[in-house]
Scaffold this active site. Structure first.
Site, short mmCIF file in Angstrom:
data_model
loop_
_atom_site.label_atom_id
_atom_site.label_comp_id
_atom_site.label_asym_id
_atom_site.label_seq_id
_atom_site.Cartn_x
_atom_site.Cartn_y
_atom_site.Cartn_z
N SER A 83 -32.68 -36.65 110.42
CA SER A 83 -33.06 -36.51 109.01
C SER A 83 -32.52 -35.22 108.40
CB SER A 83 -34.59 -36.54 108.87
OG SER A 83 -35.17 -35.41 109.51
N ASN B 183 -45.88 -32.41 112.20
CA ASN B 183 -46.55 -33.28 111.23
C ASN B 183 -47.13 -32.48 110.07
OD1 ASN B 183 -45.91 -35.23 113.08
ND2 ASN B 183 -48.02 -35.69 113.70
N THR C 109 -40.27 -54.89 64.42
CA THR C 109 -41.03 -55.59 65.46
C THR C 109 -40.22 -56.83 65.82
OG1 THR C 109 -42.30 -56.95 63.90
CG2 THR C 109 -43.24 -54.81 64.48
N HIS C 110 -40.20 -57.15 67.11
CA HIS C 110 -39.38 -58.27 67.61
C HIS C 110 -37.91 -58.08 67.24
CE1 HIS C 110 -43.19 -60.37 68.35
NE2 HIS C 110 -43.53 -60.00 67.13
N ASN D 182 -18.12 -44.98 72.53
CA ASN D 182 -19.13 -45.60 73.39
C ASN D 182 -20.28 -44.63 73.67
OD1 ASN D 182 -17.50 -47.92 73.64
ND2 ASN D 182 -16.35 -46.96 75.31
N GLU E 216 -26.21 -45.31 77.75
CA GLU E 216 -26.03 -46.41 78.69
C GLU E 216 -26.28 -45.95 80.13
OE1 GLU E 216 -22.14 -47.84 77.85
OE2 GLU E 216 -22.73 -48.81 75.96
N TYR F 239 -50.15 -40.00 111.56
CA TYR F 239 -48.75 -39.87 111.20
C TYR F 239 -47.92 -40.94 111.89
CZ TYR F 239 -44.05 -38.07 110.62
OH TYR F 239 -42.72 -37.96 110.29
N GLN G 264 -40.65 -40.45 107.51
CA GLN G 264 -39.37 -39.77 107.34
C GLN G 264 -38.64 -40.30 106.11
OE1 GLN G 264 -36.97 -38.69 110.86
NE2 GLN G 264 -35.31 -39.88 109.94
N LYS H 57 -38.87 -38.51 101.79
CA LYS H 57 -38.20 -37.44 101.07
C LYS H 57 -36.95 -37.90 100.33
CE LYS H 57 -38.63 -35.18 104.89
NZ LYS H 57 -39.84 -35.88 105.34
#
Length: 446
Positions: A7, A94, A139-140, A269, A274, A301, A306, A309
């Site tokens: 890890s 731990n 609305t909508h 763009n 986006e 534990y 692991q 994170k």
């Protein structure tokens, strides 16, 4: 097993927190009489040297250990000899990793709160710049009623204030000391956990050692908050995408937040919006992954933890990029007042026309039906609702007055809604004040 077990590439960023927690633990062992003053001093000096070595490294590549905790321990023993092996007395990886993670979490949550607050302030500032612009409210995704552009902007600020309030609660939950819980049953030595908490700046101490080493609720809630922020940012981004199109044209983003097309030279763009909209799926996915990991864990534990994170780091990193970009985009945008004014047809004031009848004693349901008839009359004639003469309106209902066309003023419509949370100038000013108070109450950088 080695690549599965390792890890270090993920938890490398925890090394400053592992050093800090280890130095506090050495002081705790000294207070408990497990380490002599000289041993504690040597360990503290050694950990300072380890920190300098780690600071100089570009990253974990080439290190043989599985995690950052074993890297620190190996380097400490290299610095001061076998005395470094005493540091792990009464401590487990731990409770060690839980402490490191929470130390990092407190910093990350505060940084996120600062960035969120900056975006809310940018939205509020942009709203302040445009108090007199009246635009269609939707609305909508259909034009509904006129609203101040500032009111629309502030509607995107309040969800982020709620996100700040959630972050504040997560910070309180994170601010609990795990150190001293050991592997599962606590520490067998007389370590003063209250002193440890004060040393590391934690507000409180965990109460159950089994729960302590397996508790990742604060991390899950942080991921939930990040996902909700992602959703709120995505909604704001969708507005910016729509309103910056040639079909709408209400908004223009600064050139620094748009890109051109590789083929079509006329294109601008809205990439910032986006990309932000796309990142929201990543944030929701991290939350789903964490909850799936946690849902089937038995007591104590388990190594599954692991996986906690990477998801949290990724969500915090993602928002760390997205929030400043959106803050800049909001600060850069301008409103095209002419295009907005063109979009305000009189059809959008149909409700105001019904209110005109209500003020003359007509029940709202009847007024609603009458105005619906007028809309059909105008459509059949190929005219806008406001182009109907008062006589044509009176032919549908006698309660229409000669001054009926006064109802077709978007500014008057906006100003008529003076209730708290409404669109009138006084209500809008009250909303600015409320946002300022909420921002102060929702986030304090401590």
């Amino acid at each position: 097993m080695e690549p599965l077990n390792r890890s270090l590439d993920v938890d490398w960023r925890l090394w400053p927190h592992d050093i800090r927690g280890s130095r506090a633990w050495a002081r705790g062992l000294e207070r408990a009489g497990i380490l002599s003053r000289e041993e504690a001093r040597r360990i503290d000096d050694g950990l300072a040297e380890v920190a300098a070595r780690l600071e100089a490294l570009p990253g974990p590549a080439g290190l043989p250990e599985e995690d950052i905790h074993t890297v620190v321990e190996r380097m400490l023993i290299e610095e001061i000899g076998s005395a470094g092996g005493k540091l792990h007395t009464g401590r487990s990886r731990n409770d060690q990793v839980a402490t490191d993670f929470r130390l990092w979490g407190r910093e990350a949550i505060r940084a996120l709160g600062d960035r969120l607050a900056a975006l809310v302030e940018a939205i509020g500032a942009k709203a302040h710049e445009n108090p007199d612009v009246v635009m269609p409210g939707f609305t909508h995704l259909q034009q509904a009623q006129p609203v101040p552009a500032a009111h629309w902007l502030l509607s995107r600020a309040w969800p982020l204030v709620r996100d700040l309030e959630h972050l504040r609660a997560v910070l309180r939950e994170c601010d609990v000391l795990p150190l001293g819980a050991g592997a599962v049953a606590g520490c067998p030595f007389d370590v003063d956990r209250e002193a440890l908490a004060a040393d590391l700046g934690f507000a409180s101490i965990s109460e159950n050692s089994i729960d302590t080493v397996s508790d990742r609720d604060w991390a899950a809630r942080l991921l939930f908050g990040a996902a909700m922020t992602g959703v709120h940012l995505s909604q704001l981004a969708e507005d910016l995408v729509l309103f910056s199109t040639s079909e709408f044209g209400y908004v223009r983003l600064g050139d620094g937040y748009t890109t051109g097309s590789s083929l079509m030279p006329q294109k601008r763009n809205p990439d910032v919006a986006e990309l932000t909209r796309g990142k929201s799926g990543r944030l929701v996915g991290n939350l789903t992954g964490m909850l799936t990991v946690l849902k089937g864990l038995p007591t104590g534990y388990n190594r599954d933890l692991q996986e906690d994170k990477e998801a949290v780091f990724d969500s915090v990193d993602t928002l760390g990029v997205v929030l400043p970009a959106m803050t800049g985009a909001v600060s850069s945008l301008t409103l095209d007042r002419a295009r907005i004014a063109e979009a305000l047809g009189t059809q959008i004031l149909a409700t105001d026309l019904a209110d005109h009848l209500v003020r003359r004693g007509v029940p709202f349901r009847e007024a609603h039906h009458v105005v619906g008839e007028l809309v059909r009359v105008a459509e059949d004639a190929g005219r806008d609702l406001g182009q109907l003469a008062p006589e044509e309106m009176k032919a549908v209902h006698p309660a229409f007055a000669k001054d009926v066309h006064a109802a077709f003023d978007p500014v008057s419509s906006v100003q008529s809604r003076a209730v708290r949370g409404g669109t009138a100038a006084a209500a809008l000013e009250a909303q600015f004040d409320a946002l300022s108070r909420a921002l102060e109450g929702a986030w304090e950088g401590e």
